[in-house]
Write a protein that holds these residues in place. Structure first.
Motif, PDB file in Angstrom:
ATOM      1  N   CYS A   1      17.589  28.014   3.028  1.00 29.89           N
ATOM      2  CA  CYS A   1      18.613  28.664   1.789  1.00 29.89           C
ATOM      3  C   CYS A   1      19.433  27.328   2.088  1.00 29.89           C
ATOM      4  CB  CYS A   1      19.261  29.900   2.059  1.00 29.89           C
ATOM      5  SG  CYS A   1      20.278  30.569   0.866  1.00 29.89           S
ATOM      6  N   CYS A   2      20.100  26.531   0.890  1.00 22.96           N
ATOM      7  CA  CYS A   2      20.900  25.704   0.795  1.00 22.96           C
ATOM      8  C   CYS A   2      22.339  26.404   0.426  1.00 22.96           C
ATOM      9  CB  CYS A   2      20.218  24.669   0.111  1.00 22.96           C
ATOM     10  SG  CYS A   2      18.913  23.646   0.792  1.00 22.96           S
ATOM     11  N   ASP A   3      23.229  26.099   1.117  1.00 24.09           N
ATOM     12  CA  ASP A   3      24.769  26.356   0.826  1.00 24.09           C
ATOM     13  C   ASP A   3      24.824  27.376  -0.219  1.00 24.09           C
ATOM     14  OD1 ASP A   3      27.481  25.923   0.293  1.00 24.09           O
ATOM     15  OD2 ASP A   3      27.365  23.745   0.363  1.00 24.09           O
ATOM     16  N   GLY A   4      25.246  26.940  -1.375  1.00 16.05           N
ATOM     17  CA  GLY A   4      25.953  28.036  -2.341  1.00 16.05           C
ATOM     18  C   GLY A   4      24.705  28.860  -2.745  1.00 16.05           C
ATOM     19  N   ALA A   5      23.302  28.447  -2.508  1.00 20.13           N
ATOM     20  CA  ALA A   5      22.552  29.516  -2.774  1.00 20.13           C
ATOM     21  C   ALA A   5      22.381  30.998  -2.185  1.00 20.13           C
ATOM     22  CB  ALA A   5      20.849  28.815  -2.557  1.00 20.13           C
ATOM     23  N   TYR A   6      22.982  30.722  -0.972  1.00 25.25           N
ATOM     24  CA  TYR A   6      23.067  31.995  -0.178  1.00 25.25           C
ATOM     25  C   TYR A   6      23.783  33.129  -1.038  1.00 25.25           C
ATOM     26  CZ  TYR A   6      24.060  34.667   4.027  1.00 25.25           C
ATOM     27  OH  TYR A   6      24.275  35.852   5.099  1.00 25.25           O
ATOM     28  N   ARG A   7      24.600  32.528  -1.802  1.00 24.96           N
ATOM     29  CA  ARG A   7      25.360  33.602  -2.646  1.00 24.96           C
ATOM     30  C   ARG A   7      24.484  34.298  -3.592  1.00 24.96           C
ATOM     31  NH1 ARG A   7      28.827  30.325  -4.675  1.00 24.96           N
ATOM     32  NH2 ARG A   7      30.332  30.706  -3.351  1.00 24.96           N
ATOM     33  N   TRP A   8      23.517  33.776  -4.205  1.00 26.53           N
ATOM     34  CA  TRP A   8      22.496  34.679  -5.023  1.00 26.53           C
ATOM     35  C   TRP A   8      21.339  35.083  -4.237  1.00 26.53           C
ATOM     36  CZ3 TRP A   8      17.718  32.902  -5.566  1.00 26.53           C
ATOM     37  CH2 TRP A   8      17.389  31.652  -5.644  1.00 26.53           C
ATOM     38  N   ALA A   9      21.010  34.388  -3.293  1.00 28.10           N
ATOM     39  CA  ALA A   9      19.890  34.841  -2.865  1.00 28.10           C
ATOM     40  C   ALA A   9      19.759  35.981  -1.542  1.00 28.10           C
ATOM     41  CB  ALA A   9      19.007  33.438  -1.875  1.00 28.10           C
ATOM     42  N   ASN A  10      21.127  36.133  -1.085  1.00 28.69           N
ATOM     43  CA  ASN A  10      21.498  36.945  -0.023  1.00 28.69           C
ATOM     44  C   ASN A  10      21.011  38.319  -0.305  1.00 28.69           C
ATOM     45  OD1 ASN A  10      22.098  37.909   2.674  1.00 28.69           O
ATOM     46  ND2 ASN A  10      24.058  38.237   1.984  1.00 28.69           N
ATOM     47  N   GLY A  11      20.472  39.168   0.180  1.00 27.64           N
ATOM     48  CA  GLY A  11      20.032  40.523  -0.169  1.00 27.64           C
ATOM     49  C   GLY A  11      18.727  40.426  -1.255  1.00 27.64           C
ATOM     50  N   LYS A  12      18.552  39.239  -1.781  1.00 30.20           N
ATOM     51  CA  LYS A  12      17.152  39.233  -2.546  1.00 30.20           C
ATOM     52  C   LYS A  12      16.195  38.411  -1.646  1.00 30.20           C
ATOM     53  CE  LYS A  12      15.528  37.343  -7.007  1.00 30.20           C
ATOM     54  NZ  LYS A  12      16.011  36.715  -8.103  1.00 30.20           N
ATOM     55  N   VAL A  13      16.407  37.679  -0.685  1.00 25.83           N
ATOM     56  CA  VAL A  13      15.362  36.664  -0.070  1.00 25.83           C
ATOM     57  C   VAL A  13      16.058  37.000   1.387  1.00 25.83           C
ATOM     58  CG1 VAL A  13      14.048  34.673   0.249  1.00 25.83           C
ATOM     59  CG2 VAL A  13      14.705  35.540  -2.017  1.00 25.83           C
ATOM     60  N   LYS A  14      15.124  36.766   2.365  1.00 26.18           N
ATOM     61  CA  LYS A  14      15.526  36.869   3.706  1.00 26.18           C
ATOM     62  C   LYS A  14      15.147  35.580   3.983  1.00 26.18           C
ATOM     63  CE  LYS A  14      14.718  38.780   8.215  1.00 26.18           C
ATOM     64  NZ  LYS A  14      15.657  38.409   8.750  1.00 26.18           N
ATOM     65  N   SER A  15      16.060  34.709   4.467  1.00 29.67           N
ATOM     66  CA  SER A  15      15.954  33.331   4.616  1.00 29.67           C
ATOM     67  C   SER A  15      15.917  32.918   6.160  1.00 29.67           C
ATOM     68  CB  SER A  15      17.235  32.485   4.157  1.00 29.67           C
ATOM     69  OG  SER A  15      17.508  32.613   2.842  1.00 29.67           O
ATOM     70  N   ASP A  16      14.973  32.115   6.626  1.00 27.91           N
ATOM     71  CA  ASP A  16      14.664  31.794   7.922  1.00 27.91           C
ATOM     72  C   ASP A  16      15.943  30.807   8.450  1.00 27.91           C
ATOM     73  OD1 ASP A  16      12.258  33.149   8.528  1.00 27.91           O
ATOM     74  OD2 ASP A  16      11.428  31.786   6.931  1.00 27.91           O
ATOM     75  N   LEU A  17      16.254  29.863   7.477  1.00 31.16           N
ATOM     76  CA  LEU A  17      17.294  28.956   7.843  1.00 31.16           C
ATOM     77  C   LEU A  17      18.312  28.985   6.613  1.00 31.16           C
ATOM     78  CD1 LEU A  17      15.515  25.916   9.400  1.00 31.16           C
ATOM     79  CD2 LEU A  17      16.707  27.506  10.526  1.00 31.16           C
ATOM     80  N   VAL A  18      19.592  28.805   7.339  1.00 31.46           N
ATOM     81  CA  VAL A  18      20.528  28.467   6.190  1.00 31.46           C
ATOM     82  C   VAL A  18      21.113  27.306   6.677  1.00 31.46           C
ATOM     83  CG1 VAL A  18      22.635  29.295   4.740  1.00 31.46           C
ATOM     84  CG2 VAL A  18      21.023  30.970   5.596  1.00 31.46           C
ATOM     85  N   VAL A  19      21.220  26.234   5.628  1.00 32.18           N
ATOM     86  CA  VAL A  19      21.842  24.821   5.739  1.00 32.18           C
ATOM     87  C   VAL A  19      22.883  24.437   4.815  1.00 32.18           C
ATOM     88  CG1 VAL A  19      19.532  24.418   7.007  1.00 32.18           C
ATOM     89  CG2 VAL A  19      19.992  23.530   4.775  1.00 32.18           C
ATOM     90  N   GLY A  20      23.383  23.409   5.077  1.00 34.98           N
ATOM     91  CA  GLY A  20      24.465  22.804   4.117  1.00 34.98           C
ATOM     92  C   GLY A  20      25.823  22.333   4.950  1.00 34.98           C
ATOM     93  N   ASP A  21      26.458  21.770   4.003  1.00 34.76           N
ATOM     94  CA  ASP A  21      27.977  21.517   4.303  1.00 34.76           C
ATOM     95  C   ASP A  21      28.950  22.799   3.799  1.00 34.76           C
ATOM     96  OD1 ASP A  21      28.453  21.268   1.424  1.00 34.76           O
ATOM     97  OD2 ASP A  21      28.023  18.896   1.691  1.00 34.76           O
ATOM     98  N   PHE A  22      28.333  23.634   3.106  1.00 38.10           N
ATOM     99  CA  PHE A  22      28.955  24.728   2.782  1.00 38.10           C
ATOM    100  C   PHE A  22      30.548  24.546   2.006  1.00 38.10           C
ATOM    101  CE2 PHE A  22      25.958  25.969   5.973  1.00 38.10           C
ATOM    102  CZ  PHE A  22      25.325  26.675   5.421  1.00 38.10           C
ATOM    103  N   ASP A  23      30.326  23.515   1.381  1.00 40.00           N
ATOM    104  CA  ASP A  23      31.604  23.225   0.352  1.00 40.00           C
ATOM    105  C   ASP A  23      31.525  23.975  -0.738  1.00 40.00           C
ATOM    106  OD1 ASP A  23      29.429  21.817  -0.721  1.00 40.00           O
ATOM    107  OD2 ASP A  23      30.478  20.143  -1.259  1.00 40.00           O
ATOM    108  N   SER A  24      30.147  24.394  -1.099  1.00 44.21           N
ATOM    109  CA  SER A  24      29.978  25.258  -2.394  1.00 44.21           C
ATOM    110  C   SER A  24      30.328  26.742  -2.105  1.00 44.21           C
ATOM    111  CB  SER A  24      28.743  24.985  -3.031  1.00 44.21           C
ATOM    112  OG  SER A  24      28.516  23.774  -3.411  1.00 44.21           O
ATOM    113  N   LEU A  25      29.840  27.355  -0.925  1.00 46.27           N
ATOM    114  CA  LEU A  25      29.993  28.726  -0.487  1.00 46.27           C
ATOM    115  C   LEU A  25      31.204  29.028   0.002  1.00 46.27           C
ATOM    116  CD1 LEU A  25      28.230  31.304  -0.265  1.00 46.27           C
ATOM    117  CD2 LEU A  25      27.646  30.403   2.064  1.00 46.27           C
ATOM    118  N   GLY A  26      31.898  28.086   0.436  1.00 48.17           N
ATOM    119  CA  GLY A  26      33.150  28.415   0.853  1.00 48.17           C
ATOM    120  C   GLY A  26      33.334  28.907   2.237  1.00 48.17           C
ATOM    121  N   TYR A  27      32.370  29.314   2.887  1.00 45.15           N
ATOM    122  CA  TYR A  27      32.453  29.608   4.207  1.00 45.15           C
ATOM    123  C   TYR A  27      30.890  29.640   4.885  1.00 45.15           C
ATOM    124  CZ  TYR A  27      29.638  33.842   2.661  1.00 45.15           C
ATOM    125  OH  TYR A  27      28.742  34.768   2.344  1.00 45.15           O
TER     126      TYR A  27
END
Length: 202
Positions: A25-51
């Motif tokens: 899961c890449c950065d801001g995708a965590y916002r829409w994917a969390n709870g829908k898909v169980k990710s093995d890795l979450v990666v990015g600079d997190f400028d989009s997600l904000g945390y």
């Protein structure tokens, strides 16, 4: 081995095939994917997600690759030979253009990558490209780079024979698969292949 990349474009509304897959899961995708898909890795600079989610792999915002490119390299290095990409459409068109490049980057490494947006299935291919059981589907073809040559086709509404698709032309857009079996043979260059989604199915 199969991989899945979740990107921070338009949230994917359909089902996501995660069976027997390594999911990044890449950065801001965590916002829409969390709870829908169980990710093995979450990666990015997190400028989009904000945390930064717990356990995420953090990269600096000033880097020479997008989060999607980093995810692609991670999966290829882990041995994935097939990669599905979701969330790559919508939003900023410059990011969508960059996401298309992921398909070609994978192709160059002999990895089959397919991007599923809410409207289109997109891939890169050359040689003989075959569709079975897809009569009625809208199909568009475009060259990767300056040109791609199609030697012959079968089963399409608008036949393609000894045709060079060139950058700067829209030739190849909006063909239709008419027969249960269809194919094109691209003997020079590489094609972007766009299959327009019918509502509720691919």
């Amino acid at each position: 081995m199969r991989g899945v990349i979740l990107l921070n474009g338009e949230p994917h509304r359909g089902e996501i095939d995660c069976e027997n897959s390594r999911i990044v899961c890449c950065d801001g995708a965590y916002r829409w994917a969390n709870g829908k898909v169980k990710s093995d890795l979450v990666v990015g600079d997190f400028d989009s997600l904000g945390y930064v989610p717990t356990g995420a792999i953090v990269y600096p915002p000033e880097k020479n690759a997008t989060d999607g490119e980093i995810a692609l390299e991670l999966l290829i290095n882990e041995g994935c030979t097939e990669i599905a990409i979701y969330g790559g459409g919508g939003g900023r068109e410059d990011h969508f253009f960059g996401n298309l490049q992921l398909l070609y980057a994978a192709y160059c490494k002999k990895v089959r990558a397919v991007m599923y947006t809410n409207y289109t299935k997109i891939s890169c291919a050359s040689g003989e490209i075959v569709w079975q059981g897809k009569a009625g589907k809208t199909l568009s073809l475009a060259p990767v780079g300056l040109s791609a040559h199609i030697m012959e086709s079968e089963g399409l509404k608008y036949p393609l024979c000894d045709l060079t698709l060139r950058a700067g032309s829209s030739r190849g857009v909006s063909n239709i698969i008419e027969d249960p079996f269809a194919r094109v043979v691209c003997d020079e260059g590489v094609l972007f292949v766009f299959e327009v989604r019918e509502e509720g199915k691919w």
